[in-house]
Motif scaffolding. Structure first.
Motif, PDB file in Angstrom:
ATOM      1  N   ARG A 161     -21.554  41.622  33.098  1.00 57.25           N
ATOM      2  CA  ARG A 161     -21.171  42.437  34.497  1.00 57.25           C
ATOM      3  C   ARG A 161     -22.248  42.923  35.342  1.00 57.25           C
ATOM      4  N   LYS A 162     -23.325  43.205  34.794  1.00 53.43           N
ATOM      5  CA  LYS A 162     -24.529  43.491  35.340  1.00 53.43           C
ATOM      6  C   LYS A 162     -24.833  42.321  36.589  1.00 53.43           C
ATOM      7  N   VAL A 163     -24.950  41.138  35.965  1.00 53.92           N
ATOM      8  CA  VAL A 163     -24.981  39.842  36.736  1.00 53.92           C
ATOM      9  C   VAL A 163     -24.255  39.800  38.167  1.00 53.92           C
ATOM     10  N   HIS A 164     -22.971  40.094  37.888  1.00 53.01           N
ATOM     11  CA  HIS A 164     -21.894  39.952  38.951  1.00 53.01           C
ATOM     12  C   HIS A 164     -22.389  41.394  39.854  1.00 53.01           C
ATOM     13  N   TYR A 165     -22.727  42.552  39.275  1.00 48.09           N
ATOM     14  CA  TYR A 165     -22.626  43.614  39.926  1.00 48.09           C
ATOM     15  C   TYR A 165     -24.007  43.505  41.073  1.00 48.09           C
ATOM     16  N   ARG A 222     -25.372  40.919  41.900  1.00 49.19           N
ATOM     17  CA  ARG A 222     -25.109  39.915  42.867  1.00 49.19           C
ATOM     18  C   ARG A 222     -24.083  40.046  44.060  1.00 49.19           C
ATOM     19  N   HIS A 223     -23.037  40.368  43.579  1.00 47.67           N
ATOM     20  CA  HIS A 223     -21.969  40.802  44.426  1.00 47.67           C
ATOM     21  C   HIS A 223     -21.944  42.052  45.136  1.00 47.67           C
ATOM     22  N   GLU A 224     -22.240  43.272  44.526  1.00 48.73           N
ATOM     23  CA  GLU A 224     -22.164  44.325  44.936  1.00 48.73           C
ATOM     24  C   GLU A 224     -23.491  44.878  45.616  1.00 48.73           C
ATOM     25  N   LYS A 225     -24.430  44.391  45.055  1.00 49.35           N
ATOM     26  CA  LYS A 225     -25.891  44.987  45.714  1.00 49.35           C
ATOM     27  C   LYS A 225     -26.662  43.872  46.445  1.00 49.35           C
ATOM     28  N   GLY A 226     -25.884  42.726  46.433  1.00 46.07           N
ATOM     29  CA  GLY A 226     -26.384  41.570  47.353  1.00 46.07           C
ATOM     30  C   GLY A 226     -27.507  41.056  46.954  1.00 46.07           C
ATOM     31  N   LEU A 227     -28.188  40.951  45.708  1.00 51.59           N
ATOM     32  CA  LEU A 227     -29.564  40.637  45.444  1.00 51.59           C
ATOM     33  C   LEU A 227     -29.598  39.041  45.301  1.00 51.59           C
ATOM     34  N   SER A 228     -30.585  38.384  45.490  1.00 53.85           N
ATOM     35  CA  SER A 228     -30.711  36.950  45.444  1.00 53.85           C
ATOM     36  C   SER A 228     -30.552  36.511  44.160  1.00 53.85           C
ATOM     37  N   LEU A 229     -30.555  35.168  43.650  1.00 51.50           N
ATOM     38  CA  LEU A 229     -30.303  34.673  42.536  1.00 51.50           C
ATOM     39  C   LEU A 229     -31.467  34.927  41.551  1.00 51.50           C
ATOM     40  N   SER A 230     -32.846  34.966  42.358  1.00 52.61           N
ATOM     41  CA  SER A 230     -34.031  35.205  41.487  1.00 52.61           C
ATOM     42  C   SER A 230     -34.340  36.665  41.320  1.00 52.61           C
ATOM     43  N   SER A 278     -32.509  33.788  32.979  1.00 55.97           N
ATOM     44  CA  SER A 278     -33.150  32.641  33.878  1.00 55.97           C
ATOM     45  C   SER A 278     -32.261  32.674  35.023  1.00 55.97           C
ATOM     46  N   ARG A 279     -32.765  31.971  36.217  1.00 65.25           N
ATOM     47  CA  ARG A 279     -31.923  31.812  37.296  1.00 65.25           C
ATOM     48  C   ARG A 279     -30.821  30.653  36.966  1.00 65.25           C
ATOM     49  N   SER A 280     -31.030  29.776  36.081  1.00 63.94           N
ATOM     50  CA  SER A 280     -29.938  28.851  35.737  1.00 63.94           C
ATOM     51  C   SER A 280     -28.914  29.575  34.952  1.00 63.94           C
ATOM     52  N   GLN A 281     -29.243  30.454  34.134  1.00 63.54           N
ATOM     53  CA  GLN A 281     -28.348  31.378  33.541  1.00 63.54           C
ATOM     54  C   GLN A 281     -27.561  32.076  34.567  1.00 63.54           C
ATOM     55  N   VAL A 282     -27.900  32.680  35.481  1.00 58.20           N
ATOM     56  CA  VAL A 282     -27.318  33.488  36.395  1.00 58.20           C
ATOM     57  C   VAL A 282     -26.418  32.538  36.996  1.00 58.20           C
ATOM     58  N   CYS A 283     -26.559  31.521  37.524  1.00 58.00           N
ATOM     59  CA  CYS A 283     -25.787  30.561  38.066  1.00 58.00           C
ATOM     60  C   CYS A 283     -24.602  30.175  37.320  1.00 58.00           C
ATOM     61  N   ARG A 284     -24.739  30.006  35.963  1.00 59.74           N
ATOM     62  CA  ARG A 284     -23.715  29.775  35.238  1.00 59.74           C
ATOM     63  C   ARG A 284     -22.667  30.598  34.797  1.00 59.74           C
ATOM     64  N   ILE A 285     -23.297  32.226  34.758  1.00 61.78           N
ATOM     65  CA  ILE A 285     -22.466  33.050  34.453  1.00 61.78           C
ATOM     66  C   ILE A 285     -21.693  33.524  35.672  1.00 61.78           C
ATOM     67  N   LEU A 286     -22.203  33.200  36.880  1.00 57.99           N
ATOM     68  CA  LEU A 286     -21.348  33.684  38.160  1.00 57.99           C
ATOM     69  C   LEU A 286     -20.307  32.510  38.380  1.00 57.99           C
ATOM     70  N   ALA A 287     -20.682  31.294  37.814  1.00 57.50           N
ATOM     71  CA  ALA A 287     -19.575  30.253  38.068  1.00 57.50           C
ATOM     72  C   ALA A 287     -18.576  30.392  37.223  1.00 57.50           C
ATOM     73  N   LYS A 288     -18.560  31.056  36.218  1.00 60.14           N
ATOM     74  CA  LYS A 288     -17.495  31.283  35.235  1.00 60.14           C
ATOM     75  C   LYS A 288     -16.446  32.550  35.729  1.00 60.14           C
ATOM     76  N   GLY A 289     -17.135  33.295  36.807  1.00 60.80           N
ATOM     77  CA  GLY A 289     -16.059  33.992  37.428  1.00 60.80           C
ATOM     78  C   GLY A 289     -15.984  35.312  36.681  1.00 60.80           C
ATOM     79  N   THR A 290     -15.594  36.293  37.258  1.00 60.29           N
ATOM     80  CA  THR A 290     -15.510  37.837  36.824  1.00 60.29           C
ATOM     81  C   THR A 290     -14.572  37.956  35.555  1.00 60.29           C
ATOM     82  N   GLU A 291     -13.652  37.183  35.316  1.00 61.59           N
ATOM     83  CA  GLU A 291     -12.902  37.223  34.029  1.00 61.59           C
ATOM     84  C   GLU A 291     -13.589  37.209  32.836  1.00 61.59           C
TER      85      GLU A 291
END
Length: 211
Positions: free
Chosen positions: A173-177, A179-187, A196-209
């Motif tokens: 949930r923190k990853v989505h928060y 990225r989407h609410e605070k507008g931070l970059s992937l790094s 890791s950056r690749s983990q962040v991408c995978r979590i975001l790709a799975k969606g908020t559900e």
């Protein structure tokens, strides 16, 4: 001579960039600077690794392949390790690992210049032997841990307690928060959450559900 740092973690739940500061300090202590980083989350028992292959493609003769420990480079079986080592040698790469002090001579230009040829040959032979030994120990550790894990899972299944690997929903949930609410970059998200950056991408790709 370029120093190419290879950082690896086995699973998406581990931070492959964890050793970055340690490697930077080591290079600085030897009056060197790391030219590029190759970071991935993939098993060390797997020969085909995208970032490791990219490192081998990018490298030039006499470059340094820098790792925190030999087990970050390999947990391969004997044949695959021979294949990887041959590729490394053909590229003219020299392995420097923090857990193999004899390998440090490759990063210390002054020592290499002043070494007597016979002494250098002896040190090279010892270093190669130690790297092979550490590679064999890394493989043995991998097999031992895998066998113990399998035994633990089997016992948990028999007792009806096995639920499989569970994701950390709060951390996701923190990853989505961030990225989407605070507008931070992937790094920035990766740094804030410890992924890791690749983990962040995978979590975001799975969606908020599932986040």
């Amino acid at each position: 001579m370029f120093i190419r740092a290879y950082l690896r973690a086995s699973t998406d739940e581990q931070n492959a960039e964890r050793a970055k500061d340690t490697l930077n300090r080591f290079a600085a202590e030897h009056n060197q600077r790391i030219a590029s980083y190759y970071i991935e989350n993939v098993s060390g028992a797997q020969l085909e690794r995208p970032e490791l292959q990219r490192l081998l493609t990018d490298t030039q003769d006499n470059d340094i392949l820098l790792v925190e420990n030999i087990d970050r480079l390999t947990r391969l079986n004997e044949n695959d390790w021979k294949s990887l080592k041959q590729s490394i040698e053909q590229k003219g790469l020299r392995i420097v690992s923090l857990d193999v002090p004899t390998s440090w001579q490759a990063i210390d230009s002054a020592r290499m210049t002043n070494n007597d040829p016979i002494i250098k040959a002896v040190l090279d032979a010892i270093n190669n032997m130690l790297i092979d030994l550490m590679a064999a120990m890394a493989r043995k550790d991998y097999i031992t841990r895998r066998d113990r894990q399998a035994q633990g899972i089997e016992r948990a299944k028999e007792e009806g307690k096995y639920r499989g690997r569970q994701a950390d929903p709060e951390r996701h949930r923190k990853v989505h928060y961030y990225r989407h609410e605070k507008g931070l970059s992937l790094s920035e998200v990766a740094e804030a959450t410890g992924y890791s950056r690749s983990q962040v991408c995978r979590i975001l790709a799975k969606g908020t559900e599932t986040g």
